[in-house]
Design an enzyme around this catalytic site. Structure first.
Site, PDB file in Angstrom:
ATOM      1  N   THR A  18       0.817  -1.523   0.241  1.00 22.27           N
ATOM      2  CA  THR A  18       0.317   0.277  -0.261  1.00 22.27           C
ATOM      3  C   THR A  18       0.801   1.428   0.126  1.00 22.27           C
ATOM      4  O   THR A  18       0.044   2.512   0.500  1.00 22.27           O
ATOM      5  CB  THR A  18      -1.198  -0.321   1.496  1.00 22.27           C
ATOM      6  OG1 THR A  18       0.179  -0.049   2.758  1.00 22.27           O
ATOM      7  CG2 THR A  18      -1.696  -0.961   1.146  1.00 22.27           C
ATOM      8  N   TRP A  19       1.787   0.665   0.080  1.00 22.36           N
ATOM      9  CA  TRP A  19       2.586   2.435  -0.126  1.00 22.36           C
ATOM     10  C   TRP A  19       2.478   3.038  -1.539  1.00 22.36           C
ATOM     11  O   TRP A  19       2.336   2.312  -2.422  1.00 22.36           O
ATOM     12  CB  TRP A  19       4.636   1.920  -0.477  1.00 22.36           C
ATOM     13  CG  TRP A  19       5.255   3.141   0.217  1.00 22.36           C
ATOM     14  CD1 TRP A  19       5.697   3.804   0.826  1.00 22.36           C
ATOM     15  CD2 TRP A  19       6.751   2.900  -0.302  1.00 22.36           C
ATOM     16  NE1 TRP A  19       6.308   4.912   0.491  1.00 22.36           N
ATOM     17  CE2 TRP A  19       7.191   4.476  -0.365  1.00 22.36           C
ATOM     18  CE3 TRP A  19       7.541   2.254  -0.903  1.00 22.36           C
ATOM     19  CZ2 TRP A  19       8.819   4.650   0.284  1.00 22.36           C
ATOM     20  CZ3 TRP A  19       9.427   3.193  -1.572  1.00 22.36           C
ATOM     21  CH2 TRP A  19       9.559   3.717  -0.503  1.00 22.36           C
ATOM     22  N   ASP A  47      -0.025  -5.349   3.353  1.00 20.97           N
ATOM     23  CA  ASP A  47       1.246  -4.398   4.431  1.00 20.97           C
ATOM     24  C   ASP A  47       1.041  -3.177   3.888  1.00 20.97           C
ATOM     25  O   ASP A  47       0.578  -2.337   3.358  1.00 20.97           O
ATOM     26  CB  ASP A  47       2.558  -5.154   3.033  1.00 20.97           C
ATOM     27  CG  ASP A  47       3.660  -4.705   3.732  1.00 20.97           C
ATOM     28  OD1 ASP A  47       3.929  -4.853   4.899  1.00 20.97           O
ATOM     29  OD2 ASP A  47       4.002  -3.665   3.348  1.00 20.97           O
ATOM     30  N   TYR A  52       4.256   5.572   5.669  1.00 20.03           N
ATOM     31  CA  TYR A  52       3.454   5.819   4.459  1.00 20.03           C
ATOM     32  C   TYR A  52       2.862   7.258   4.607  1.00 20.03           C
ATOM     33  O   TYR A  52       1.294   6.391   5.462  1.00 20.03           O
ATOM     34  CB  TYR A  52       2.939   4.265   3.995  1.00 20.03           C
ATOM     35  CG  TYR A  52       4.077   3.218   4.527  1.00 20.03           C
ATOM     36  CD1 TYR A  52       5.306   3.259   3.722  1.00 20.03           C
ATOM     37  CD2 TYR A  52       3.105   1.811   3.358  1.00 20.03           C
ATOM     38  CE1 TYR A  52       6.268   2.367   3.680  1.00 20.03           C
ATOM     39  CE2 TYR A  52       4.048   0.615   3.475  1.00 20.03           C
ATOM     40  CZ  TYR A  52       5.270   0.863   3.060  1.00 20.03           C
ATOM     41  OH  TYR A  52       6.214  -0.256   2.956  1.00 20.03           O
ATOM     42  N   GLN A 161      10.898  -9.324   5.491  1.00 14.03           N
ATOM     43  CA  GLN A 161      10.268  -8.901   4.641  1.00 14.03           C
ATOM     44  C   GLN A 161      11.577  -7.787   3.359  1.00 14.03           C
ATOM     45  O   GLN A 161      11.989  -6.789   4.806  1.00 14.03           O
ATOM     46  CB  GLN A 161       8.579  -6.711   4.984  1.00 14.03           C
ATOM     47  CG  GLN A 161       8.446  -7.076   3.807  1.00 14.03           C
ATOM     48  CD  GLN A 161       6.883  -5.734   3.785  1.00 14.03           C
ATOM     49  OE1 GLN A 161       7.483  -4.623   3.755  1.00 14.03           O
ATOM     50  NE2 GLN A 161       6.622  -5.950   4.915  1.00 14.03           N
ATOM     51  N   TYR A 189       8.790  -7.503  -0.825  1.00 15.00           N
ATOM     52  CA  TYR A 189       9.052  -6.229  -1.049  1.00 15.00           C
ATOM     53  C   TYR A 189       8.713  -5.660  -2.360  1.00 15.00           C
ATOM     54  O   TYR A 189      10.210  -6.275  -2.503  1.00 15.00           O
ATOM     55  CB  TYR A 189       8.759  -5.232  -0.226  1.00 15.00           C
ATOM     56  CG  TYR A 189      10.557  -4.174   0.786  1.00 15.00           C
ATOM     57  CD1 TYR A 189      10.485  -3.597  -0.291  1.00 15.00           C
ATOM     58  CD2 TYR A 189      10.219  -4.659   1.134  1.00 15.00           C
ATOM     59  CE1 TYR A 189      11.698  -3.352  -0.773  1.00 15.00           C
ATOM     60  CE2 TYR A 189      11.614  -4.156   1.905  1.00 15.00           C
ATOM     61  CZ  TYR A 189      12.565  -3.065   0.501  1.00 15.00           C
ATOM     62  OH  TYR A 189      13.854  -2.775   1.023  1.00 15.00           O
TER      63      TYR A 189
HETATM   64  P1  NAP Z   1       6.170  -2.965  -6.787  1.00 19.02           P
HETATM   65  O1  NAP Z   1       4.948  -3.268  -5.398  1.00 19.02           O
HETATM   66  O2  NAP Z   1       7.038  -3.705  -6.604  1.00 19.02           O
HETATM   67  O3  NAP Z   1       5.774  -1.637  -7.361  1.00 19.02           O
HETATM   68  C1  NAP Z   1       4.529  -1.564  -7.677  1.00 19.02           C
HETATM   69  C2  NAP Z   1       4.448  -0.432  -9.075  1.00 19.02           C
HETATM   70  O4  NAP Z   1       3.719  -1.192 -10.236  1.00 19.02           O
HETATM   71  C3  NAP Z   1       3.150   0.248  -9.035  1.00 19.02           C
HETATM   72  O5  NAP Z   1       3.956   1.242 -10.082  1.00 19.02           O
HETATM   73  C4  NAP Z   1       1.676  -0.470  -9.526  1.00 19.02           C
HETATM   74  O6  NAP Z   1       1.176   0.512 -10.818  1.00 19.02           O
HETATM   75  C5  NAP Z   1       3.212  -0.710 -10.635  1.00 19.02           C
HETATM   76  N1  NAP Z   1       2.453  -2.478 -11.211  1.00 19.02           N
HETATM   77  C6  NAP Z   1       2.041  -2.904  -9.368  1.00 19.02           C
HETATM   78  N2  NAP Z   1       1.583  -3.957 -10.793  1.00 19.02           N
HETATM   79  C7  NAP Z   1       1.302  -4.177 -11.843  1.00 19.02           C
HETATM   80  C8  NAP Z   1       1.515  -5.153 -13.150  1.00 19.02           C
HETATM   81  N3  NAP Z   1       0.903  -5.903 -12.897  1.00 19.02           N
HETATM   82  N4  NAP Z   1       1.606  -4.289 -14.746  1.00 19.02           N
HETATM   83  C9  NAP Z   1       3.110  -3.095 -14.277  1.00 19.02           C
HETATM   84  N5  NAP Z   1       3.236  -2.385 -13.552  1.00 19.02           N
HETATM   85  C10 NAP Z   1       2.241  -3.328 -12.304  1.00 19.02           C
HETATM   86  O7  NAP Z   1       6.395  -2.039  -5.722  1.00 19.02           O
HETATM   87  P2  NAP Z   1       6.259  -1.584  -4.141  1.00 19.02           P
HETATM   88  O8  NAP Z   1       4.985  -0.905  -3.751  1.00 19.02           O
HETATM   89  O9  NAP Z   1       7.610  -0.401  -3.784  1.00 19.02           O
HETATM   90  O10 NAP Z   1       6.741  -2.366  -2.966  1.00 19.02           O
HETATM   91  C11 NAP Z   1       5.007  -3.193  -2.837  1.00 19.02           C
HETATM   92  C12 NAP Z   1       5.112  -3.359  -1.320  1.00 19.02           C
HETATM   93  O11 NAP Z   1       5.631  -3.594  -0.599  1.00 19.02           O
HETATM   94  C13 NAP Z   1       4.843  -1.478  -0.603  1.00 19.02           C
HETATM   95  O12 NAP Z   1       3.353  -0.963  -1.105  1.00 19.02           O
HETATM   96  C14 NAP Z   1       5.132  -1.926   0.549  1.00 19.02           C
HETATM   97  O13 NAP Z   1       3.779  -2.536   1.587  1.00 19.02           O
HETATM   98  C15 NAP Z   1       5.649  -2.493   0.790  1.00 19.02           C
HETATM   99  N6  NAP Z   1       7.096  -2.283   1.184  1.00 19.02           N
HETATM  100  C16 NAP Z   1       8.233  -1.807   1.803  1.00 19.02           C
HETATM  101  C17 NAP Z   1       9.454  -1.853   2.556  1.00 19.02           C
HETATM  102  C18 NAP Z   1       9.987  -2.069   3.470  1.00 19.02           C
HETATM  103  O14 NAP Z   1      10.834  -0.694   3.342  1.00 19.02           O
HETATM  104  N7  NAP Z   1       8.789  -2.537   3.621  1.00 19.02           N
HETATM  105  C19 NAP Z   1       9.862  -0.915   0.838  1.00 19.02           C
HETATM  106  C20 NAP Z   1       8.863  -0.908  -0.250  1.00 19.02           C
HETATM  107  C21 NAP Z   1       7.601  -1.664   0.269  1.00 19.02           C
HETATM  108  P3  NAP Z   1       0.096   1.399  -9.984  1.00 19.02           P
HETATM  109  O15 NAP Z   1       0.021   1.402  -8.260  1.00 19.02           O
HETATM  110  O16 NAP Z   1      -0.601   2.102 -10.892  1.00 19.02           O
HETATM  111  O17 NAP Z   1      -1.450  -0.282 -10.232  1.00 19.02           O
END
Ligand code: NAP
Length: 275
Positions: A18-19, A47, A52, A161, A189
């Site tokens: 949900t970031w 998550d 966030y 994570q 993530y």
């Molecule tokens: P991610 O999930 O790898 O990528 C998200 C991006 O990819 C968004 O722009 C999304 O677009 C796009 N996307 C998703 N599915 C897609 C698909 N099937 N085809 C094309 N594009 C797609 O990156 P993230 O948000 O950094 O990581 C996921 C989650 O992990 C976060 O939201 C957060 O909850 C967690 N996180 C944790 C940490 C930590 O330090 N613990 C760090 C980073 C992230 P749309 O949104 O426009 O659909």
């Protein structure tokens, strides 16, 4: 959907991040609809983190999950500077208030800070006893951090994570095996590299074999490990639906060889990266 058994519960291998959600009032409605559609499709692991939107994402979830709390496995994270015995209970209470719930299913230390690990573990265990969290874990902990956590009394840690995807395979060298040996699940993530995956090359070639997309192949690659769950964030409904289908995509040995050639597995230790 396939599930993975944590110390306290069974969770789907594909959840939802949900970031950056809930930060713009213009997008909130569509984001909430995408998230709820994902829950209906079985992606019931959600998550979030107090970081966030400085609480705005948790508040958004409090609204978006109204009436659905019992169906989701809710994960949030505490800032390292809030992870001491005085601040952690207050940070957790604020997260629970924003999320409109009385407990979290999993509470993670977002990354390692200056608070001694033993003190954070004690503060987390006190919340488990109080029933405000069902389980706890860490995030962005490398293999040496995990060893220190173990020595600091962190034997009940359920999850680490970490940044892990097909373009970032460093953890395969030592961290994934170490976590598997300790029975600690991995939550990957940025599993689709924040939307920056190459749309041509090996991912596209494997995708073509399955009538899938490069993004689905990347998710299936991450999920090929029995101890790994992935939490892609998708604000667009079409992405949510596409990601859900990735959980059913099984890569063949030939597919994995194609991906290994383009994204070689690590041959030596590389420090855990963080986004
Ligand atoms: P991610 O999930 O790898 O990528 C998200 C991006 O990819 C968004 O722009 C999304 O677009 C796009 N996307 C998703 N599915 C897609 C698909 N099937 N085809 C094309 N594009 C797609 O990156 P993230 O948000 O950094 O990581 C996921 C989650 O992990 C976060 O939201 C957060 O909850 C967690 N996180 C944790 C940490 C930590 O330090 N613990 C760090 C980073 C992230 P749309 O949104 O426009 O659909």
């Amino acid at each position: 959907m396939r599930t993975l058994t944590l110390r306290t519960a069974s969770i789907p291998v594909l959840g939802q991040g949900t970031w950056r959600m809930g930060e713009s009032s213009r997008d909130r409605r569509a984001e909430a609809e995408a998230l709820r559609a994902g829950i209906d499709l079985g992606m019931t692991l959600i998550d979030t983190a107090e970081m966030y939107g400085e609480g705005d994402t948790e508040s958004f979830l409090g609204e978006a999950l109204a009436g659905l709390r019992d169906r989701v496995f809710l994960v949030s994270k505490v800032y390292p500077h809030n992870a001491d015995r005085a601040r952690l209970p207050r940070a957790l209470a604020a997260s629970l208030r924003r999320l409109r719930t009385d407990h979290l299913d999993l509470y993670l230390l977002h990354w390692r800070g200056d608070v001694p690990l033993g003190e954070t573990v004690e503060a987390l265990e006190a919340q488990v006893r109080a029933g405000t969290i069902r389980a706890w874990g860490v995030s962005n902990f490398d293999a040496d951090d995990m060893e220190e956590l173990r020595q600091a009394g962190g034997g009940a840690c359920a999850v680490n994570q970490i940044l892990y995807n097909v373009t970032r395979r460093g953890p395969e060298f030592d961290l994934l095996p170490a976590l598997a040996a300790q029975g600690i699940a991995v939550m990957a993530y940025s599993p689709v590299e924040q939307g920056r995956l190459p749309r041509t090359g090996a991912l596209a070639a494997v995708a073509a074999r399955h009538g899938a997309t490069p993004y689905q192949v990347a998710l299936a690659f991450t999920l090929r490990h029995p101890d790994v769950v992935a939490i892609p964030k998708a604000a667009r409904l079409a992405h949510v639906q596409e990601n859900r289908r990735a959980a059913d995509l099984v890569l063949t040995a030939e597919d994995l060889a194609t991906l290994d050639a383009a994204f070689p597995p690590p041959r030596r230790k590389t420090p855990l990266a963080m986004l």
